[in-house]
Write a protein that holds these residues in place. Structure first.
Motif, short mmCIF file in Angstrom:
data_model
loop_
_atom_site.label_atom_id
_atom_site.label_comp_id
_atom_site.label_asym_id
_atom_site.label_seq_id
_atom_site.Cartn_x
_atom_site.Cartn_y
_atom_site.Cartn_z
N LEU A 152 0.84 -1.19 0.00
CA LEU A 152 0.00 0.00 0.00
C LEU A 152 0.88 1.25 0.00
O LEU A 152 1.95 1.26 0.62
N TYR A 153 0.41 2.29 -0.69
CA TYR A 153 1.21 3.49 -0.90
C TYR A 153 0.58 4.68 -0.15
O TYR A 153 -0.63 4.88 -0.20
N ALA A 154 1.42 5.45 0.53
CA ALA A 154 0.94 6.55 1.36
C ALA A 154 0.68 7.79 0.53
O ALA A 154 1.46 8.15 -0.36
N GLY A 155 -0.43 8.46 0.84
CA GLY A 155 -0.72 9.76 0.25
C GLY A 155 -0.59 10.85 1.32
O GLY A 155 -0.87 10.61 2.49
N TRP A 156 -0.18 12.02 0.91
CA TRP A 156 0.00 13.15 1.83
C TRP A 156 -0.59 14.42 1.22
O TRP A 156 -0.66 14.55 -0.01
N THR A 157 -0.99 15.33 2.08
CA THR A 157 -1.39 16.66 1.64
C THR A 157 -0.88 17.67 2.66
O THR A 157 -0.24 17.30 3.66
N THR A 158 -1.16 18.93 2.42
CA THR A 158 -0.69 19.97 3.33
C THR A 158 -1.79 20.34 4.33
O THR A 158 -2.98 20.16 4.06
N PRO A 159 -1.41 20.89 5.48
CA PRO A 159 -2.44 21.37 6.42
C PRO A 159 -3.36 22.40 5.79
O PRO A 159 -4.57 22.42 6.05
N GLU A 160 -2.79 23.25 4.92
CA GLU A 160 -3.60 24.29 4.26
C GLU A 160 -4.64 23.67 3.33
O GLU A 160 -5.81 24.07 3.33
N ALA A 161 -4.22 22.67 2.56
CA ALA A 161 -5.16 22.01 1.65
C ALA A 161 -6.21 21.24 2.43
O ALA A 161 -7.39 21.20 2.03
N ASN A 162 -5.82 20.64 3.55
CA ASN A 162 -6.77 19.90 4.37
C ASN A 162 -7.83 20.84 4.95
O ASN A 162 -9.02 20.52 4.95
N THR A 163 -7.40 22.01 5.41
CA THR A 163 -8.35 22.98 5.96
C THR A 163 -9.28 23.53 4.88
O THR A 163 -10.49 23.67 5.10
N SER A 164 -8.71 23.82 3.72
CA SER A 164 -9.52 24.40 2.64
C SER A 164 -10.52 23.41 2.07
O SER A 164 -11.54 23.82 1.50
N GLU A 165 -10.27 22.10 2.23
CA GLU A 165 -11.24 21.10 1.79
C GLU A 165 -12.56 21.27 2.55
O GLU A 165 -13.64 21.02 2.02
N ASP A 166 -12.45 21.70 3.82
CA ASP A 166 -13.62 22.02 4.65
C ASP A 166 -14.63 20.87 4.67
O ASP A 166 -15.84 21.08 4.52
N THR A 167 -14.13 19.67 4.89
CA THR A 167 -14.99 18.50 4.93
C THR A 167 -15.91 18.54 6.14
O THR A 167 -15.47 18.81 7.26
N GLU A 168 -17.19 18.28 5.91
CA GLU A 168 -18.19 18.14 6.96
C GLU A 168 -18.66 16.69 6.93
O GLU A 168 -19.35 16.28 5.99
N LEU A 169 -18.27 15.92 7.93
CA LEU A 169 -18.53 14.49 7.94
C LEU A 169 -19.88 14.18 8.58
O LEU A 169 -20.08 14.43 9.76
N PRO A 170 -20.83 13.59 7.82
CA PRO A 170 -22.11 13.21 8.42
C PRO A 170 -22.02 11.82 9.05
O PRO A 170 -21.46 10.89 8.47
N ILE A 171 -22.56 11.69 10.25
CA ILE A 171 -22.74 10.38 10.89
C ILE A 171 -24.24 10.08 10.84
O ILE A 171 -25.03 10.72 11.55
N LEU A 172 -24.64 9.16 9.97
CA LEU A 172 -26.05 8.82 9.83
C LEU A 172 -26.50 7.97 11.01
O LEU A 172 -25.80 7.04 11.42
N MET A 173 -27.69 8.28 11.55
CA MET A 173 -28.22 7.52 12.69
C MET A 173 -29.57 6.91 12.32
O MET A 173 -30.56 7.62 12.11
#
Length: 381
Positions: A152-173
């Motif tokens: 398996l191969y590792a992927g990396w990104t920057t803290p800035e790119a991670n913040t700008s992605e602005d992911t909102e993770l839904p937990i379905l109940m």
């Protein structure tokens, strides 16, 4: 005495035969002693032939080729489906792991590094570079190997790119399920999702290739140490009701969708219904009212809560996350959860998980009766 000429010839002939006999006997004795000799021949045209005794030195044993770390791991394995998974990529210095084919990946490492954010494991170096969500590998996937090994191969990104992605993770109940399109006619009507709607919603998640993070990934994402793509979702069910086990669990199994079932272990101690359902704690015996009419999680002290969760974890074989019964929690609840060694607590409060969310107060997207796949799309994309 006068010797005749004929007698002289006979005596000479006997002396010659005697010398030949002595020479032959000496040659045999020398050969038997392991000494090199030359065989005597009567013809002048043949050269002497050397004979050498066998050497007493042993033949050296070839040095075996050292096993690779993955091969050494497999050599110690007793599982016939064992697979050695190796990890590579920029800054990766991890030994291989033993996994088992046709079982979901278990406890894949989540490396951390200053100045960058881990973005997951991928099938190829090109996929890792592109951060291809469809090829990202985690504990929602079944192990598949070639000749008992995989890299398996590792992927990396920057803290800035991670913040700008602005992911909102839904937990379905989800809770209970019904085969009646018109729903159930009782006071819990809202809890019963029509199974046809549930199947359509799961098809949307499967066909849309949503990423299904594990709970350790949720925790790392909240820390800002793990990148999650926008199209990520966590699927959960509360209570492990019989309608979940009989109607809904087979659907997530058929569609290969990782789901968490929050189990009240005083009511259920059976193993998971299938390999795509993780059973996690809904407490052992706190899904009932305490002195003030609210749940025991806000009535009992931290030590009592911790002891209950330890019992639950022992039955389930896992900690990680607890779903609060009735959604009730307070500071004592959180302290009990921490003392028991759980990292995450899930509420029933509406919302999405983001970087920096309180790990012991995770919000949810509640699925009620009558919600269609279009309603789900409006909430998760």
């Amino acid at each position: 005495m006068t010797v005749t000429r004929a007698e002289h010839r006979r005596r000479t002939s006997r002396r010659v035969r005697l010398r030949r006999t002595l020479v032959a006997a000496s040659a045999v004795a020398l050969i038997a002693g392991g000494v090199t000799v030359f065989a005597l021949t009567r013809g002048p045209s043949t050269a002497p032939v050397a004979e050498t005794a066998p050497s007493s030195e042993p033949t050296p044993t070839p040095t075996p080729t050292p096993l690779s770390p993955a091969e050494a791991l497999l050599a110690s394995a007793t599982d016939p489906k064992a697979c050695a998974v190796s990890f590579t990529g920029d800054g990766i210095a991890l030994g291989p792991q033993l996994q088992s084919e046709d079982v979901r990946y278990d406890a894949l490492p989540l490396p951390r590094a200053d100045g960058r954010v881990f973005a997951g494991w991928y099938a190829t170096a090109a996929d890792a570079s592109a951060l291809s969500t469809a090829e990202r590998v985690n504990g929602a996937d079944l192990v598949a190997c070639t000749e008992r090994q995989r890299t398996l191969y590792a992927g990396w990104t920057t803290p800035e790119a991670n913040t700008s992605e602005d992911t909102e993770l839904p937990i379905l109940m989800y809770h209970q399920f019904t085969q009646k399109p018109e729903g159930e006619d009782n006071w819990l009507r809202g809890n019963y999702a029509y199974i046809g709607d549930f199947d359509a919603q799961m098809a949307h998640i499967q066909d849309g290739k949503f990423y299904l993070p594990t709970w350790d990934e949720v925790s790392a994402f909240i820390d800002g140490a793990l990148y999650l793509p926008k199209r990520s979702v966590v699927i959960t069910d509360d209570d492990a009701d019989s309608t979940w086990l009989e109607m809904a669990a087979p659907i997530v199994d058929r569609r290969n969708l990782l789901t968490t079932s929050f189990v009240i272990t005083s009511a259920r101690t059976e193993p998971t219904p299938n390999r795509f359902v993780m059973q996690r704690s809904h407490t052992h015996d706190m899904h009932r009212a305490g002195a003030d009419g609210k749940g025991r999680m806000v009535n009992d002290d931290a030590d009592t809560i911790a002891a209950d969760l330890e019992t639950s974890a022992k039955i389930l074989g896992a900690k990680e996350v607890v779903a609060y019964p009735f959604g009730h929690y307070n500071d004592s609840t959180k302290e009990g959860v921490r003392r028991a060694g759980f990292e995450l607590g899930r509420t029933i409060e509406p919302g999405y998980v983001r970087i920096g969310t309180d790990k012991l107060a995770l919000p949810v997207v509640r699925i009620d009766y009558g919600m269609t796949v279009e309603d789900l799309q409006a909430k998760i994309g």
